[in-house]
Design an enzyme around this catalytic site. Structure first.
Site, PDB file in Angstrom:
ATOM      1  N   LEU A 292       0.831  -1.211   0.000  1.00 24.29           N
ATOM      2  CA  LEU A 292       0.000   0.000   0.000  1.00 24.29           C
ATOM      3  C   LEU A 292       0.867   1.264   0.000  1.00 24.29           C
ATOM      4  CD1 LEU A 292      -3.138   0.241  -0.028  1.00 24.29           C
ATOM      5  CD2 LEU A 292      -2.973   0.936   2.364  1.00 24.29           C
TER       6      LEU A 292
ATOM      7  N   ARG B 169       2.742   4.223  -2.770  1.00 25.51           N
ATOM      8  CA  ARG B 169       2.102   5.221  -3.635  1.00 25.51           C
ATOM      9  C   ARG B 169       1.110   4.596  -4.599  1.00 25.51           C
ATOM     10  NH1 ARG B 169       7.417   5.713  -4.478  1.00 25.51           N
ATOM     11  NH2 ARG B 169       8.551   7.240  -3.247  1.00 25.51           N
TER      12      ARG B 169
ATOM     13  N   HIS C 252       3.870  -4.594 -20.571  1.00 27.08           N
ATOM     14  CA  HIS C 252       4.573  -3.703 -19.635  1.00 27.08           C
ATOM     15  C   HIS C 252       4.495  -2.243 -20.061  1.00 27.08           C
ATOM     16  CE1 HIS C 252       7.974  -3.630 -16.408  1.00 27.08           C
ATOM     17  NE2 HIS C 252       7.196  -2.584 -16.318  1.00 27.08           N
TER      18      HIS C 252
ATOM     19  N   ASP D 252       0.275  -7.007 -16.648  1.00 25.51           N
ATOM     20  CA  ASP D 252       1.083  -6.068 -17.445  1.00 25.51           C
ATOM     21  C   ASP D 252       2.554  -6.455 -17.395  1.00 25.51           C
ATOM     22  OD1 ASP D 252       2.260  -2.691 -17.186  1.00 25.51           O
ATOM     23  OD2 ASP D 252       1.518  -3.667 -19.010  1.00 25.51           O
TER      24      ASP D 252
ATOM     25  N   GLU E   4      10.076 -11.161 -19.673  1.00 26.50           N
ATOM     26  CA  GLU E   4       9.660 -10.297 -20.780  1.00 26.50           C
ATOM     27  C   GLU E   4      10.761 -10.231 -21.853  1.00 26.50           C
ATOM     28  OE1 GLU E   4       8.700  -6.549 -18.911  1.00 26.50           O
ATOM     29  OE2 GLU E   4       7.319  -7.528 -17.526  1.00 26.50           O
TER      30      GLU E   4
ATOM     31  N   SER F 231       0.681  -5.548   3.784  1.00 26.10           N
ATOM     32  CA  SER F 231       1.828  -4.674   3.603  1.00 26.10           C
ATOM     33  C   SER F 231       2.862  -5.052   4.652  1.00 26.10           C
ATOM     34  CB  SER F 231       1.354  -3.230   3.800  1.00 26.10           C
ATOM     35  OG  SER F 231       2.166  -2.332   3.125  1.00 26.10           O
ATOM     36  N   ARG F 232       4.090  -4.567   4.461  1.00 28.89           N
ATOM     37  CA  ARG F 232       5.136  -4.839   5.470  1.00 28.89           C
ATOM     38  C   ARG F 232       4.678  -4.354   6.844  1.00 28.89           C
ATOM     39  NH1 ARG F 232      10.050  -2.407   2.062  1.00 28.89           N
ATOM     40  NH2 ARG F 232       8.295  -1.009   1.682  1.00 28.89           N
ATOM     41  N   SER F 233       4.005  -3.187   6.861  1.00 28.66           N
ATOM     42  CA  SER F 233       3.517  -2.666   8.140  1.00 28.66           C
ATOM     43  C   SER F 233       2.113  -2.114   7.948  1.00 28.66           C
ATOM     44  CB  SER F 233       4.447  -1.549   8.627  1.00 28.66           C
ATOM     45  OG  SER F 233       4.534  -0.556   7.629  1.00 28.66           O
TER      46      SER F 233
ATOM     47  N   ARG G 276       5.884  -6.616 -10.736  1.00 33.11           N
ATOM     48  CA  ARG G 276       6.915  -7.249 -11.556  1.00 33.11           C
ATOM     49  C   ARG G 276       6.479  -8.692 -11.805  1.00 33.11           C
ATOM     50  NH1 ARG G 276       8.132  -3.006 -12.721  1.00 33.11           N
ATOM     51  NH2 ARG G 276      10.066  -1.842 -12.415  1.00 33.11           N
TER      52      ARG G 276
END
Lengths: 313, 328
Positions: free
Chosen positions: A152, A154, A279, A256, A261, A174-176, A232
């Site tokens: 979560l 940007r 992408h 995407d 790739e 999320s990590r935190s 990714r």
């Protein structure tokens, strides 16, 4: 500054190429027939590398450029740059955050709508002249679907803001935890996958997030679930994803990015519940120019001994 | 008349042409209503109606087939037309009003779905999602000889002109605001409860917009509302999205504008002569075409059925209709 030699790693933007050529002594890696050929001619003059998501600055490249001072990436993702080596050698690194946030979030939403409402498939149906033979089938309502976001920061936040406008309840892993948001936090990704209908990968690629979407997560998301990846390719165990889609264990996917790739598993090509893009998450005229401008500004700042605009290292 | 004897205790509902998935109405509601299925009869329609429908008070529309004077004159007892569609252009509303026939439609049940597709079409046109999907699935990305896809256009900051700020237009506005777009609109009347800039002229709205989204119904006033002048005012970078009715746009002019590059692109769910779509559009990459499916999700079709049945039930119980179409 045209005595300063800058290496561009791959074709990424005509506009950027022109700007670099006008300001610096530009060397283009892809114009050399072999790496050894390239290294023989240029290694000692290059002071800056402009990389992207295809070719960044790995240990081999960094080690072979003794005068390298700065890597200015035409991307926000840093997975193609050996950050530790740069740190050790005192090489600066910049990227292009913020300017591409909205465009990438828009593609995530576009993929969600395209998969749930079968937009691309409908377009194919009309162009093939099938409509006079009968109506296209019913699709699934998108508004109100539970959306789960992995990461979560940007881009993840921008996706959440958009999805909320469609009445979609938002949850995240999320990590935190981010208590300043109203979204529901899950401390592990399986619980997130169990509790959402659309799972969106929006985090950075690191050692920890490599294959974060594995068989277990895909099974938790389930046969009605949809996976969207604008992060990714290596966030997802791609062979597991392909077999889940072929076997109907996953409801659909909008992708995407891919592990290798520009290669994309061909078994996906015939699936109507899958939408594939090459992408292009940040590929708008406006954002491409903004990213290029940021690369140039960071390089100029560095060589004028001014503060970098968007430093990472 | 054997049918009439078996079902005579159930209220009759005339169905001249069946709505899509009529079989579900049949299987779920034949214990509540006796559906008079005109299309199944070998009799010509006029004869069927004069033989079987003289006492029919309620009718279920297909949502597409016209309900005009030439049909209504055969239904002297008709008091209610229920259409499972939001659109009303297939019904002669003033003729119904003249005859004291109430009309009930799908209200705002489909508004979210239609707004979702409008936004989906806009993002697709600007960011070339269908182009990308085609490109990858044809194996062109890995091919060394193909060109990359042209860059798209950023959605944030675009000026959106919404035509028709009813339920659908409002849902479109709410969604696109979250993408950072600015909203203006044209409508029959200005709506003071909304702070979006109002344009009384569609031409002026088009001049000041990067994209037009058509969310209004089709009427005499809106037929070919989007004409050549409006399209040229929208301009070479402008995009038009239509989830209303095909005939709101002068289709021939629009096709010519697209082919000649006088407008930037289009996302179209509706056409003047469905299911026929101008073939010139098939060669264009700046156009996304869907076969009138904006309101056609499982959830919404079920809601439309429930609402249609709810209206019929209310009518036969002498209760107020759930979603009567009122004159504006």
């Amino acid at each position: 500054m045209d005595s300063i030699t800058v290496l561009m790693t791959s074709p990424m933007s005509d506009y950027l190429e022109t700007q670099l050529r006008d300001r610096f002594n530009l060397v283009k890696l892809w114009t050399y027939s072999s790496k050894t050929d390239f290294f023989k001619h240029n290694s000692h003059s290059i002071r800056a590398v402009v990389g992207n998501t295809k070719i960044g600055a790995d240990a081999e490249l960094i080690d072979s450029l003794p005068e390298l001072e700065i890597v200015s990436s035409y991307s926000v993702g840093l997975d193609k740059i050996d950050l530790r080596k740069c740190q050790e050698k005192g090489i600066r690194v910049t990227n292009t955050p913020d300017v591409l946030t909205d465009d990438v979030a828009d593609v995530a939403m576009g993929l969600m709508l395209a998969v749930t409402r079968r937009v691309c498939e409908c377009d194919r149906f009309v162009r093939r002249g099938l409509w006079p033979k009968g109506n296209f089938r019913l699709t699934n309502k998108f508004s109100g679907m539970q959306v789960g976001i992995v990461g979560l920061d940007r881009i993840g936040s921008a996706i959440a803001k958009r999805a909320e406008a469609f009445g979609c309840p938002i949850s995240y892993y999320s990590r935190s935890e981010k208590p300043e948001t109203n979204y529901k936090y899950f401390s592990n990704i399986i619980d997130l996958a169990v509790n959402c209908q659309i799972l969106v990968v929006a985090c950075a690629l690191t050692k920890e997030t490599h294959h974060i979407i594995n068989r277990e997560v895909i099974d938790a998301l389930g046969p009605e679930g949809i996976l969207i990846n604008i992060g990714r390719g290596s966030h997802i165990d791609e062979p597991e994803l392909v077999s889940a889609l072929l076997e109907g264990r996953l409801g659909g996917a909008g992708l995407d990015v891919f592990e290798n790739e520009p290669e994309v598993p061909e078994q996906l090509f015939g699936l109507e519940n899958v939408v594939l893009m090459p992408h292009v998450g940040s590929d708008t005229v406006e954002t491409a120019d903004a990213m290029a401008d940021l690369v140039i500004k960071n390089l100029e700042a560095h060589f004028l001994k001014k503060p970098l605009l968007t430093p990472v290292v | 008349m054997a049918h009439g004897i078996i079902h005579s205790h159930l209220p009759q509902v005339l169905v001249v042409h069946p709505p899509e998935s009529f079989s579900v109405y049949q299987s779920q509601y034949s214990h509540k209503f006796h559906f008079l299925k005109a299309w199944e009869s070998p009799l010509p329609l006029d004869q069927f109606l004069s033989t079987h429908a003289r006492n029919v008070q309620a009718m279920l529309s297909s949502g597409i087939s016209p309900i005009k004077a030439d049909l209504l004159c055969h239904l002297p007892s008709l008091r209610l037309v229920v259409t499972p569609s939001t659109g009303l252009n297939h019904i002669d509303l003033s003729e119904c009003r003249r005859r004291g026939v109430a009309v009930a439609n799908a209200g705002s049940v489909a508004s979210c779905d239609v707004a979702d597709l409008a936004v989906g079409l806009l993002i697709d046109v600007l960011r070339k999602i269908s182009v990308a999907d085609r490109y990858v699935k044809q194996g062109l990305w890995a091919s060394k000889t193909s060109y990359p896809i042209p860059l798209g256009s950023k959605l944030k900051g675009k000026r959106i002109g919404i035509i028709g700020l009813g339920s659908i237009g409002q849902e479109v506005a709410t969604r696109l605001e979250a993408f950072g777009c600015s909203i203006s609109y044209n409508s029959r009347k200005q709506k003071p409860s909304f702070s979006y800039p109002f344009y009384s002229s569609v031409f002026e709205l088009a001049t000041n917009s990067d994209a037009l989204v058509i969310c209004c119904g089709l009427s005499d006033q809106t037929h070919h509302l989007i004409n050549k002048d409006v399209l040229l005012a929208l301009g070479k970078e402008g995009v038009i999205i239509n989830v209303g009715r095909g005939a709101i746009i002068d289709e021939k002019e629009m096709v010519q504008c697209l082919v000649q590059g006088d407008i930037g692109g289009a996302g179209l769910d509706v056409f003047e002569n469905e299911p026929n779509v101008p073939k010139e559009l098939f060669a264009l990459d700046n156009v996304v075409l869907t076969p009138h499916r904006a309101a056609f999700t499982h959830e919404t079709r079920a809601s439309m059925r429930e609402l249609a049945v709810g209206n019929l039930e209310a009518f036969f119980l002498n209760k107020p209709l759930l979603s009567q179409v009122m004159d504006n």
